[in-house]
Write a protein that holds these residues in place. Structure first.
Motif, PDB file in Angstrom:
ATOM      1  N   TYR A   1       0.844  -1.195   0.000  1.00 12.09           N
ATOM      2  CA  TYR A   1       0.000   0.000   0.000  1.00 12.09           C
ATOM      3  C   TYR A   1       0.872   1.235   0.000  1.00 12.09           C
ATOM      4  O   TYR A   1       2.037   1.119   0.385  1.00 12.09           O
ATOM      5  CB  TYR A   1      -0.946  -0.017   1.215  1.00 12.09           C
TER       6      TYR A   1
ATOM      7  N   ASN B   1      -6.789  -0.214   1.032  1.00 13.20           N
ATOM      8  CA  ASN B   1      -5.587   0.351   1.639  1.00 13.20           C
ATOM      9  C   ASN B   1      -5.512   0.090   3.141  1.00 13.20           C
ATOM     10  O   ASN B   1      -4.490  -0.353   3.648  1.00 13.20           O
ATOM     11  CB  ASN B   1      -5.512   1.851   1.346  1.00 13.20           C
ATOM     12  N   TYR B   2      -6.597   0.356   3.845  1.00 10.79           N
ATOM     13  CA  TYR B   2      -6.525   0.156   5.297  1.00 10.79           C
ATOM     14  C   TYR B   2      -6.526  -1.317   5.683  1.00 10.79           C
ATOM     15  O   TYR B   2      -5.912  -1.697   6.682  1.00 10.79           O
ATOM     16  CB  TYR B   2      -7.619   0.952   6.009  1.00 10.79           C
TER      17      TYR B   2
ATOM     18  N   ALA C   1      -2.977  -2.313   5.093  1.00  9.48           N
ATOM     19  CA  ALA C   1      -2.101  -1.675   6.077  1.00  9.48           C
ATOM     20  C   ALA C   1      -2.205  -2.392   7.432  1.00  9.48           C
ATOM     21  O   ALA C   1      -1.190  -2.719   8.053  1.00  9.48           O
ATOM     22  CB  ALA C   1      -2.471  -0.208   6.217  1.00  9.48           C
TER      23      ALA C   1
ATOM     24  N   LEU D   1      -1.826   7.363   4.800  1.00  7.88           N
ATOM     25  CA  LEU D   1      -1.145   6.066   4.709  1.00  7.88           C
ATOM     26  C   LEU D   1       0.365   6.208   4.898  1.00  7.88           C
ATOM     27  O   LEU D   1       1.021   5.285   5.387  1.00  7.88           O
ATOM     28  CB  LEU D   1      -1.466   5.394   3.370  1.00  7.88           C
TER      29      LEU D   1
ATOM     30  N   PHE E   1       0.771   6.150   8.466  1.00  7.94           N
ATOM     31  CA  PHE E   1       0.526   4.771   8.913  1.00  7.94           C
ATOM     32  C   PHE E   1       1.785   3.944   8.731  1.00  7.94           C
ATOM     33  O   PHE E   1       2.205   3.194   9.610  1.00  7.94           O
ATOM     34  CB  PHE E   1      -0.633   4.160   8.104  1.00  7.94           C
ATOM     35  N   HIS E   2       2.407   4.102   7.546  1.00  4.30           N
ATOM     36  CA  HIS E   2       3.595   3.327   7.218  1.00  4.30           C
ATOM     37  C   HIS E   2       4.708   3.610   8.214  1.00  4.30           C
ATOM     38  O   HIS E   2       5.377   2.694   8.709  1.00  4.30           O
ATOM     39  CB  HIS E   2       4.033   3.681   5.793  1.00  4.30           C
TER      40      HIS E   2
ATOM     41  N   GLU F   1       3.936   1.845  11.404  1.00  4.41           N
ATOM     42  CA  GLU F   1       3.420   0.474  11.205  1.00  4.41           C
ATOM     43  C   GLU F   1       3.797  -0.476  12.350  1.00  4.41           C
ATOM     44  O   GLU F   1       2.960  -1.246  12.825  1.00  4.41           O
ATOM     45  CB  GLU F   1       3.925  -0.077   9.866  1.00  4.41           C
TER      46      GLU F   1
END
Lengths: 79, 697
Positions: free
Chosen positions: B72, B180-181, B184, B575, B578-579, B582
């Motif tokens: 993602y 995507n989520y 993720a 995102l 988020f990455h 992670e």
């Protein structure tokens, strides 16, 4: 290790409470507020009686509150 | 044999709809049925033209990422036939049927359901399977011959751009957020645990699951607060009546006791009598939400089940299109004709005669509107070959419709005020004076009637008792499927067409369980993590804003490209964060999940001994061995000591099965490749034949 885990459920403690996880800390606040309302309702009521009566109410009481009431009534060394 | 052109190609949404459309459009009501790769294709003749109607089975195309890597963000996509991405999809033959008929089609008419999804289904078939960019559009709300013919003659020259763009936008946005989520979250968990588990979350799923978990959190920290009520009973003309004290709740025990003491002579004086007749109007016509609620109330059908049954009734042309928000029933629907047809069914005949005998009749309407369809109503077509569930829902819809034409009911409400010393009490009675619409809506409306005898002012009234009763406040009630649907409507998340499906998805993904809905450890863990890192995904604000944007696109028929660019930019930024985060997210997800799984007791079934407790798997803290014990062991009054040993190795899972020998619950025991479903009792005759006397394994 013990000081970083909740005394009741062994989850990570919430730093602001010192002794309980986030959920049991919230339950503690609700229990304290609840006791004040019970005191007003009955005029006088010892804390231990309040906890015992709460436990007698079964499913009406929230699970985290029940954990805390049991802990304070039966397992806490010094109240 | 190929079908010879030229012909008008009609795109229907489902095979049953195609059959009805073809029959209605054919001059002789006898279209020719041909099969292309097993797909039913209908040929109708009308005004010298050949109309070939081909059905889809809902969506034949789906969005798919352009990139093959499982990572993602995924921001580029294309439409592909569903059978290419999902081998279980049985749509290939339908895709082939459309492709084979495109060449000789001189005109295309989209005949799918008239709403966002219908428009998208028609557009995708037109563009990607038929390779065309222009089609006419038939718009109808029922599959009756009358409506289909009217829709054909008044068909518009192009697709509905508002519906199409807002429908496409919904697909793109939901797909972008979902893929995507979900990727993720799944990758975050895998990174820290080496355990792959698909953790999916969607734009509407998130806030819905969030609402369930938040309510559970509220219940978990609930402290009941005492209060008192005054319970009393009076005797009037030798009959007993419940009497209500002027204050419904008292917060102090002392106050309650003082009231009882003040009233201990149990004699009061009538100080006021009032009686009024009020009109009660019928409920508004059904939109989908109202129908789903009423159906749950009376039949306990889940919202998705109600929608499924309603769709079946629509395809049988017995009711109008059910995916509607409208509470309007314009007179142009031809109510007289509908009523006359309904009147031919014996059960409703006498009601219809009454309605039609009135000089003026107009249905009562509600406030809500829908641009595409009227409220749900019967078409008048006889309900032939309905199954029992369809019959029940059909009866509810017809009776609701008939009630709309009924006169207001007249309800008499009487109150007698009685004073005992300084304390006011009240006896209340109510009675239906004129049934009006209630007669038509029975048994779906019920009122507890009680009439109070006449009594003069200043009369003396004796009480049987006046007592105080201690009670406690209750925690908030958990959602059921119907109230969760209400919550989604209140929060304006999802649409009438998608809400029931979202709830079903949350069940099927293992995020929620039970008829009184509780979150599972997985659901709680996911919300816990999102709450700390991405609260926006479980709050309704973002979803609600997007719903408003889609409404605007529909109304203004605006272009969606710019909206999509801005959504993709926001998503990319979120995102990216988020990455970077992670590992932390993965750790917190993994820890939450482990903790909650540990706490969740594994229930095997009800205890057959005490009949109260639940049998559950316990692990001894001392020996580490596991066994089954009754939860009522901890209950001082029951102290049930029932236990069953369990094998010390392998995994144990509960099953729904009961042992045919002793009726005890059965568990599934699995070790390596060996799997066995067995009774929990060591003494069960079913274990007598186990080789080597190893009863436990």
């Amino acid at each position: 290790m013990d000081d970083i885990k909740c005394k009741i459920c062994q989850d990570k403690i919430d730093k602001s409470s010192g002794k309980f996880c986030f959920n049991h800390k919230l339950a503690k606040t609700k229990l304290q507020n609840g006791y004040e309302l019970w005191l007003k309702a009955y005029d006088s009521l010892p804390y231990d009686d309040f906890l015992q009566r709460l436990l007698d109410l079964g499913d009406l009481v929230g699970a985290f509150v029940k954990d805390l009431a049991e802990f304070e009534l039966y397992f806490q060394e010094t109240k | 044999m190929p079908i010879k052109g030229p012909y008008v190609l009609g795109v229907a949404e489902k095979p049953q709809a195609a059959s009805r459309l073809a029959r209605a459009l054919d001059e002789n009501k006898k279209p020719v049925l041909k099969k292309i790769k097993g797909v039913p294709v209908y040929i109708s003749l009308r005004d010298g033209k050949k109309i070939v109607i081909v059905p889809a089975v809902g969506h034949l195309l789906t969005l798919s990422p352009l990139s093959k890597s499982w990572n993602y963000p995924v921001l580029d996509y294309h439409w592909v036939p569903s059978h290419i991405t999902n081998s279980k999809s049985r749509t290939k033959n339908f895709v082939d049927a459309f492709k084979s008929l495109s060449k000789e089609a001189s005109e295309i008419i989209v005949m799918t359901d008239y709403d966002r999804e219908g428009e998208v289904i028609g557009f995708l078939i037109l563009k990607y399977l038929l390779g065309k960019n222009k089609a006419e559009r038939m718009k109808f709300s029922t599959l009756t011959t009358r409506d289909i013919n009217e829709a054909y003659s008044k068909r518009s020259k192009q697709l509905d751009i508002g519906f199409l763009n807002s429908g496409l936008l919904r697909h793109y946005v939901d797909w972008l957020y979902g893929i995507n989520y979900s990727r993720a979250l799944s990758l975050a968990l895998k990174r820290v645990s080496n355990r792959f588990k698909t953790i999916s979350i969607g734009r509407v799923q998130g806030p819905t699951l969030g609402a369930v978990v938040n309510l559970e959190n509220e219940i978990n920290i609930f402290v009941p607060i005492p209060f008192w009520t005054i319970e009393s009973e009076a005797i009037i003309s030798k009959k007993k009546f419940i009497v209500f004290y002027e204050k419904t709740k008292l917060s102090k025990e002392k106050e309650a006791n003082e009231i009882v003491k003040d009233c201990q002579n149990l004699v009061g004086i009538v100080t006021d009598i009032s009686e009024e007749q009020t009109p009660q109007y019928s409920f508004p016509p059904f939109n989908l939400g109202d129908l789903q609620r009423e159906s749950y109330k009376h039949f306990k059908y889940s919202p998705s089940k109600t929608l499924k049954i309603a769709e079946a009734l629509y395809l049988k042309a017995t009711i109008s299109y059910p995916r509607t928000d409208s509470q309007k029933l314009p007179m142009t629907l031809g109510h007289k004709t509908i009523l006359t047809k309904i009147g031919k069914q014996t059960v409703y005949g006498s009601f219809v005669v009454e309605i039609l005998n009135r000089k003026k009749f107009k249905p009562r309407e509600g406030r809500r509107t829908d641009a595409a369809h009227p409220a749900i109503h019967p078409t008048g077509k006889p309900p032939i070959a309905l199954n029992s569930k369809e019959k029940k829902l059909y009866d509810l819809i017809v009776k609701r419709y008939l009630a709309l034409f009924g006169k207001p009911a007249s309800i008499s409400r009487k109150k007698i005020e009685i004073k005992v010393n300084s304390h006011k009490f009240e006896v209340r009675g109510s009675q239906i004076i004129e049934e009006g619409w209630i007669k038509y809506y029975k048994p779906y409306f019920y009122m507890n009637e009680s009439s109070i005898p006449d009594i003069a002012l200043n009369s003396q009234v004796n009480f049987s008792f006046i007592e105080s009763k201690e009670d406690f406040s209750s925690p908030p009630r958990r959602f059921n499927e119907s109230t969760l649907l209400n919550k989604m409507e209140e929060e304006k998340i999802g649409t009438k067409a998608t809400r029931a499906g979202i709830i079903e998805t949350l069940f099927s993904r293992g995020y929620i369980k039970g008829s009184e809905i509780k979150p599972t450890p997985l659901g709680t863990a996911v919300v816990g993590v999102l709450n700390s890192h991405y609260p926006v995904l479980i709050k309704s604000d973002m979803t609600r804003e997007l719903e408003t944007t889609m409404e605007e696109v529909q109304e203004k028929q605006s272009n969606i490209d710019e909206i999509l660019i801005s959504i993709k930019k926001d998503l990319r930024d979120m995102l990216k964060l988020f990455h970077e985060n992670e590992t932390n997210i993965g750790i917190s997800l993994y820890e939450n999940l482990l903790n909650l799984e540990k706490k969740e007791p594994v229930l095997i079934g009800k205890c057959s001994e005490c009949k109260i407790g639940d049998l559950r798997i316990i692990k001894s803290k001392k020996s580490g061995k596991r066994f089954i014990a009754c939860s009522a062991y901890f209950d001082k009054t029951i102290n049930c000591t029932v236990t069953f040993p369990l094998p010390s190795y392998g995994t144990i899972k509960p099953t729904d099965k009961k042992c045919p020998f002793d009726g005890l619950p059965m568990v599934e025991w699995r070790t390596g490749r060996t799997k066995r479903v067995m009774c929990i009792s060591m003494d069960c005759p079913s274990k007598a034949n186990i080789k080597g006397g190893k009863k436990s394994g």
